[in-house]
Design a protein around this motif. Sequence first.
Motif, mmCIF file in Angstrom:
data_model
loop_
_atom_site.group_PDB
_atom_site.id
_atom_site.type_symbol
_atom_site.label_atom_id
_atom_site.label_comp_id
_atom_site.label_asym_id
_atom_site.label_seq_id
_atom_site.Cartn_x
_atom_site.Cartn_y
_atom_site.Cartn_z
ATOM 1 N N MET A 1 0.239 0.522 -7.898
ATOM 2 C CA MET A 1 0.108 0.258 -9.346
ATOM 3 C C MET A 1 0.478 1.511 -10.139
ATOM 4 O O MET A 1 0.107 2.618 -9.742
ATOM 5 C CB MET A 1 -1.338 -0.137 -9.645
ATOM 6 C CG MET A 1 -1.486 -0.960 -10.906
ATOM 7 S SD MET A 1 -3.213 -1.329 -11.252
ATOM 8 C CE MET A 1 -3.503 -2.768 -10.250
ATOM 9 N N LYS B 1 -4.248 -10.851 -19.118
ATOM 10 C CA LYS B 1 -4.734 -10.834 -17.723
ATOM 11 C C LYS B 1 -3.657 -10.255 -16.799
ATOM 12 O O LYS B 1 -3.932 -9.404 -15.952
ATOM 13 C CB LYS B 1 -5.117 -12.254 -17.277
ATOM 14 C CG LYS B 1 -6.412 -12.737 -17.907
ATOM 15 C CD LYS B 1 -6.976 -13.926 -17.157
ATOM 16 C CE LYS B 1 -6.712 -15.217 -17.863
ATOM 17 N NZ LYS B 1 -7.183 -16.394 -17.165
ATOM 18 N N ASP B 2 -2.413 -10.710 -16.987
ATOM 19 C CA ASP B 2 -1.311 -10.189 -16.155
ATOM 20 C C ASP B 2 -1.148 -8.683 -16.372
ATOM 21 O O ASP B 2 -0.874 -7.926 -15.436
ATOM 22 C CB ASP B 2 0.009 -10.895 -16.520
ATOM 23 C CG ASP B 2 0.028 -12.356 -16.062
ATOM 24 O OD1 ASP B 2 -0.779 -12.716 -15.182
ATOM 25 O OD2 ASP B 2 0.858 -13.129 -16.599
ATOM 26 N N ASP C 1 -3.887 -6.763 -14.619
ATOM 27 C CA ASP C 1 -3.600 -6.778 -13.171
ATOM 28 C C ASP C 1 -2.463 -5.828 -12.817
ATOM 29 O O ASP C 1 -2.431 -5.269 -11.720
ATOM 30 C CB ASP C 1 -3.242 -8.199 -12.710
ATOM 31 C CG ASP C 1 -4.459 -9.118 -12.700
ATOM 32 O OD1 ASP C 1 -5.600 -8.603 -12.701
ATOM 33 O OD2 ASP C 1 -4.265 -10.348 -12.717
ATOM 34 N N LYS D 1 -11.671 -10.204 -17.226
ATOM 35 C CA LYS D 1 -11.357 -9.096 -16.307
ATOM 36 C C LYS D 1 -12.543 -8.145 -16.141
ATOM 37 O O LYS D 1 -12.696 -7.519 -15.086
ATOM 38 C CB LYS D 1 -10.113 -8.337 -16.799
ATOM 39 C CG LYS D 1 -8.824 -9.127 -16.615
ATOM 40 C CD LYS D 1 -8.534 -9.384 -15.126
ATOM 41 C CE LYS D 1 -7.456 -10.416 -14.917
ATOM 42 N NZ LYS D 1 -7.314 -10.811 -13.503
ATOM 43 N N VAL E 1 -12.741 -6.457 -12.307
ATOM 44 C CA VAL E 1 -11.421 -5.816 -12.143
ATOM 45 C C VAL E 1 -11.371 -4.491 -12.909
ATOM 46 O O VAL E 1 -10.811 -3.505 -12.449
ATOM 47 C CB VAL E 1 -10.294 -6.772 -12.628
ATOM 48 C CG1 VAL E 1 -8.931 -6.085 -12.595
ATOM 49 C CG2 VAL E 1 -10.269 -8.036 -11.781
ATOM 50 N N LYS F 1 5.253 -12.494 -17.413
ATOM 51 C CA LYS F 1 4.650 -11.710 -16.324
ATOM 52 C C LYS F 1 5.626 -10.696 -15.728
ATOM 53 O O LYS F 1 5.266 -9.551 -15.469
ATOM 54 C CB LYS F 1 4.141 -12.663 -15.237
ATOM 55 C CG LYS F 1 3.361 -11.976 -14.145
ATOM 56 C CD LYS F 1 2.716 -12.956 -13.192
ATOM 57 C CE LYS F 1 1.891 -12.176 -12.167
ATOM 58 N NZ LYS F 1 1.107 -13.024 -11.313
#
Length: 318
Positions: free
Chosen positions: A1, A35-36, A39, A64, A69, A269
Amino acid sequence: MAKVPSVEFSNGRKIPVFGLGTWKSKPGEVTQAVKDAIDAGYRHIDCAHYYENEAEVGAAIREKIDSGVVKREELFITSKLWSTFLRPDLVEPTLKLSLKNLGLDYLDLYLIHWPCALKEGGAFLPKRPDHDVLSEFSDVDYIDTWKVMEQVAKKGLTKSIGVSNFNKRQLERILEIAEIPPVNNQIECHPYLNQKKLIAFCKSKGITVTAYSPLGSPDRPWAKPTDPILTEDHKIKALAAKYKKSSAQVILRYLIQSGVIVIPKSVNKKRIAENIQIFDFELSADDMAVMDTFDCNGRVCWFVEAVGHPHYPFNDEY
Ligand code: A2P
């Protein structure tokens, strides 16, 4: 990430130099987009009451956080005070409405969205009966708004306060009276409007700059089919090929290397994931200089409803 660096505000707090823009993101798309983004490693979300989607942004943030998360303190959430709420008595209730919609108990940054106050109590763009485009103005001075911005910061409703779309002279007026100086000015900034002078001024005063419309906002509602599209610029495409990156990534990297914070909007996304992949390459000094040559006063956000307002920001050179 991707690991996103942060920069420090004059008050010692930190802001990630990369975040998700949510202007023009439709309520039905923005929950999934946020949300994407989280992530994909985004920790900074730029919001505003005016965008009319803060409840849908908030739903994603809450999900989240609730699913573990991210923690609230790992996120950086900005909102903005719209122009029909600049009257001092409206500041705190309007901030609290954004908090309610976002499902938060504090903001990280609250900005005065524009220096131009519009008539309170009605539509976000109150129509003037005698004019097709112009809104009805209010005579509230943003200086009086700022004094209440300081109060809401002291109450802890927001960790930091700043402005958006302010020119040099307007920043100077705020700095003259400020007990708490603005930590950030969020302005339109991209290769066609690189804002070198305003950025240098802000830097000299310890004010960070966030670039909105970093990709030139091709989805702005008033775009004409003949308007140039920044990500389609063939010279930028050539640089992108050289670095094996996309045009959007080269543009965002250029802005980061120019010392500004970027908040590209996407509800896709794949593009959300693409846009954050800009911390694994560097444009050379020569290519930064090439990018600098695209500057052409190519402003796309003119706030035409406020032209002629005593505090309209775009009459000065910068
Ligand atoms: P989408 O939301 O469908 O991805 P700005 O941040 O300057 O306002 O630009 C947002 C616009 O740019 C939106 O139309 C968005 O479309 C589009 N966009 C976002 N990321 C990219 C990308 N990587 N490449 C091309 N267009 C992009």
